[in-house]
Write a protein that holds these residues in place. Structure first.
Motif, PDB file in Angstrom:
ATOM      1  N   LYS A  47      25.743  21.803  19.468  1.00  0.00           N
ATOM      2  CA  LYS A  47      26.883  22.609  19.029  1.00  0.00           C
ATOM      3  C   LYS A  47      27.603  21.876  17.904  1.00  0.00           C
ATOM      4  O   LYS A  47      27.932  20.695  18.029  1.00  0.00           O
ATOM      5  CB  LYS A  47      27.840  22.885  20.183  1.00  0.00           C
ATOM      6  CG  LYS A  47      28.898  23.927  19.836  1.00  0.00           C
ATOM      7  CD  LYS A  47      29.692  24.364  21.062  1.00  0.00           C
ATOM      8  CE  LYS A  47      30.660  25.491  20.694  1.00  0.00           C
ATOM      9  NZ  LYS A  47      31.460  25.956  21.856  1.00  0.00           N
ATOM     10  N   VAL A  48      27.839  22.615  16.807  1.00  0.00           N
ATOM     11  CA  VAL A  48      28.438  22.019  15.614  1.00  0.00           C
ATOM     12  C   VAL A  48      29.961  22.131  15.692  1.00  0.00           C
ATOM     13  O   VAL A  48      30.525  23.213  15.809  1.00  0.00           O
ATOM     14  CB  VAL A  48      27.944  22.721  14.337  1.00  0.00           C
ATOM     15  CG1 VAL A  48      28.592  22.103  13.106  1.00  0.00           C
ATOM     16  CG2 VAL A  48      26.422  22.656  14.247  1.00  0.00           C
ATOM     17  N   GLU A  49      30.621  20.982  15.634  1.00  0.00           N
ATOM     18  CA  GLU A  49      32.088  20.924  15.638  1.00  0.00           C
ATOM     19  C   GLU A  49      32.518  19.769  14.748  1.00  0.00           C
ATOM     20  O   GLU A  49      32.026  18.642  14.898  1.00  0.00           O
ATOM     21  CB  GLU A  49      32.638  20.731  17.055  1.00  0.00           C
ATOM     22  CG  GLU A  49      32.375  21.914  17.981  1.00  0.00           C
ATOM     23  CD  GLU A  49      32.896  21.679  19.384  1.00  0.00           C
ATOM     24  OE1 GLU A  49      33.535  22.581  19.932  1.00  0.00           O
ATOM     25  OE2 GLU A  49      32.663  20.577  19.927  1.00  0.00           O
ATOM     26  N   ASN A  50      33.430  20.074  13.824  1.00  0.00           N
ATOM     27  CA  ASN A  50      33.931  19.042  12.895  1.00  0.00           C
ATOM     28  C   ASN A  50      32.780  18.334  12.179  1.00  0.00           C
ATOM     29  O   ASN A  50      32.754  17.100  12.056  1.00  0.00           O
ATOM     30  CB  ASN A  50      34.790  18.010  13.645  1.00  0.00           C
ATOM     31  CG  ASN A  50      35.998  18.640  14.281  1.00  0.00           C
ATOM     32  OD1 ASN A  50      36.626  19.555  13.716  1.00  0.00           O
ATOM     33  ND2 ASN A  50      36.351  18.173  15.477  1.00  0.00           N
ATOM     34  N   ARG A  51      31.811  19.125  11.721  1.00  0.00           N
ATOM     35  CA  ARG A  51      30.662  18.645  10.946  1.00  0.00           C
ATOM     36  C   ARG A  51      29.719  17.752  11.738  1.00  0.00           C
ATOM     37  O   ARG A  51      28.798  17.150  11.169  1.00  0.00           O
ATOM     38  CB  ARG A  51      31.135  17.918   9.678  1.00  0.00           C
ATOM     39  CG  ARG A  51      31.887  18.817   8.711  1.00  0.00           C
ATOM     40  CD  ARG A  51      32.203  18.079   7.432  1.00  0.00           C
ATOM     41  NE  ARG A  51      32.898  18.946   6.482  1.00  0.00           N
ATOM     42  CZ  ARG A  51      33.256  18.571   5.255  1.00  0.00           C
ATOM     43  NH1 ARG A  51      32.982  17.331   4.836  1.00  0.00           N
ATOM     44  NH2 ARG A  51      33.885  19.410   4.454  1.00  0.00           N
ATOM     45  N   GLU A  52      29.943  17.643  13.035  1.00  0.00           N
ATOM     46  CA  GLU A  52      29.038  16.883  13.877  1.00  0.00           C
ATOM     47  C   GLU A  52      28.397  17.826  14.884  1.00  0.00           C
ATOM     48  O   GLU A  52      29.027  18.773  15.357  1.00  0.00           O
ATOM     49  CB  GLU A  52      29.771  15.752  14.605  1.00  0.00           C
ATOM     50  CG  GLU A  52      30.296  14.675  13.680  1.00  0.00           C
ATOM     51  CD  GLU A  52      30.896  13.507  14.458  1.00  0.00           C
ATOM     52  OE1 GLU A  52      30.871  13.551  15.715  1.00  0.00           O
ATOM     53  OE2 GLU A  52      31.372  12.557  13.825  1.00  0.00           O
ATOM     54  N   CYS A  53      27.141  17.543  15.211  1.00  0.00           N
ATOM     55  CA  CYS A  53      26.411  18.398  16.137  1.00  0.00           C
ATOM     56  C   CYS A  53      26.173  17.628  17.444  1.00  0.00           C
ATOM     57  O   CYS A  53      25.415  16.655  17.467  1.00  0.00           O
ATOM     58  CB  CYS A  53      25.079  18.843  15.526  1.00  0.00           C
ATOM     59  SG  CYS A  53      24.431  20.355  16.255  1.00  0.00           S
ATOM     60  N   THR A  54      26.846  18.063  18.494  1.00  0.00           N
ATOM     61  CA  THR A  54      26.746  17.391  19.790  1.00  0.00           C
ATOM     62  C   THR A  54      25.598  17.989  20.595  1.00  0.00           C
ATOM     63  O   THR A  54      25.561  19.198  20.833  1.00  0.00           O
ATOM     64  CB  THR A  54      28.059  17.539  20.581  1.00  0.00           C
ATOM     65  OG1 THR A  54      29.147  17.032  19.788  1.00  0.00           O
ATOM     66  CG2 THR A  54      27.990  16.784  21.896  1.00  0.00           C
TER      67      THR A  54
END
Length: 288
Positions: A47-54
């Motif tokens: 999941k992409v959040e704040n340009r990071e994908c967790t």
């Protein structure tokens, strides 16, 4: 099968950079990418959040399936990387990335909508040998779209039951679509143990040449043993006849006791060693 044909033709165009899809709160959704690769270091969904994908699920080489709570990632029978999210919640909305390795991926933006038709999982009971109906209300936007009902097995979609466009009907299954009432229903005759399970009412959609499947209603069907005959009412229930008989006996005893008490209190009182006169008899008869 018609479903497989549409599905395959929709995917031959290849991967797409970004897709917007709509799911329903309480329902489920299947996101499909043709990027699966058995030679990639890993196949994943994050999941992409704040340009990071967790990472949510990452499949190691040689693994075709993984599950974390309500999320499942697997290679389907056609070889496509498939993400299945069940019992959607508002917080599930956002951008997801499905990919194979580090260079090949597809971004999907999921919107989760609240709709009165999709109130979450429902539970139904049916008895062996009887008939039953699985009824699904669907969103207005699917009135003219492709819809069908699928059955979930071993936590993965295993088969489509029927769709309203089917020319042939299963001998025990029939399906109907009331577009005015927005109700999709499957009638099952001669219910069997194999019919037990989770049924998903599905809407097919296609955005920017990429299909997705939105499951707006989930129904858990429990198949129970057939009702047996009973000398009391033709239907056997282990405790109901005993309870009914016990209550009837108690009520009858109370009525008899109450009546006896009333008669006792209304009896004429006699003085020991005396005989009532005719006048007394007339007075007693008057009050009785």
């Amino acid at each position: 099968m018609k479903i497989l044909l549409i599905f395959t033709l929709s995917l031959i165009s290849g991967p797409v950079g970004c897709v917007d899809v709509t799911g329903y709160s309480g329902g489920s959704i299947i996101l499909i990418s043709n990027l699966y690769s058995s030679s990639a270091k890993s196949n994943y969904i994050c999941k992409v959040e704040n340009r990071e994908c967790t990472d949510i699920i990452r499949l190691d080489p040689g693994k075709n399936r993984g599950q974390v709570e309500r999320f499942m990632l697997y290679k389907n029978t056609e070889g496509f990387l498939t993400a299945f999210i069940r019992k959607l919640k508002p917080q599930d909305a956002g951008m997801y990335r499905m990919g194979a390795g580090t260079q090949r991926y597809t971004d999907v933006t999921l919107k989760v909508v609240n709709d009165s038709c999709c109130a979450g999982p429902k539970i139904m009971n049916a008895y062996r040998g009887q008939n039953t109906s699985i009824i699904c209300n669907y969103p207005a936007e699917y009135e003219r779209d492709y819809k069908y009902i699928m059955k979930l097995g071993n936590d993965s979609v295993i088969k489509a039951i029927l769709d309203p466009g089917s020319k042939s009907q299963n001998s025990r299954f029939s399906i109907s679509d009331d577009s005015s009432a927005k109700v999709l229903s499957v009638n099952i005759s001669d219910v069997r143990e194999a019919d037990d399970g989770v049924y998903l009412c599905v809407g097919y959609n296609r955005v920017d040449s990429v299909p997705y499947f939105s499951y707006f209603t989930e129904i858990q069907l429990h198949v129970r043993a057939a009702l047996t005959a009973s000398p009391f009412n033709g239907v056997h229930s282990s405790s109901s006849p005993v309870i009914i008989i016990s209550v009837c006996v108690c009520v009858a005893l109370l009525l008899i006791g109450g009546l006896a008490l009333i008669i006792y209190k209304l009896r004429p009182k006699r003085t020991q060693g005396s005989t009532p006169s005719s006048k007394d008899n007339e007075q007693v008869s008057f009050y009785i």
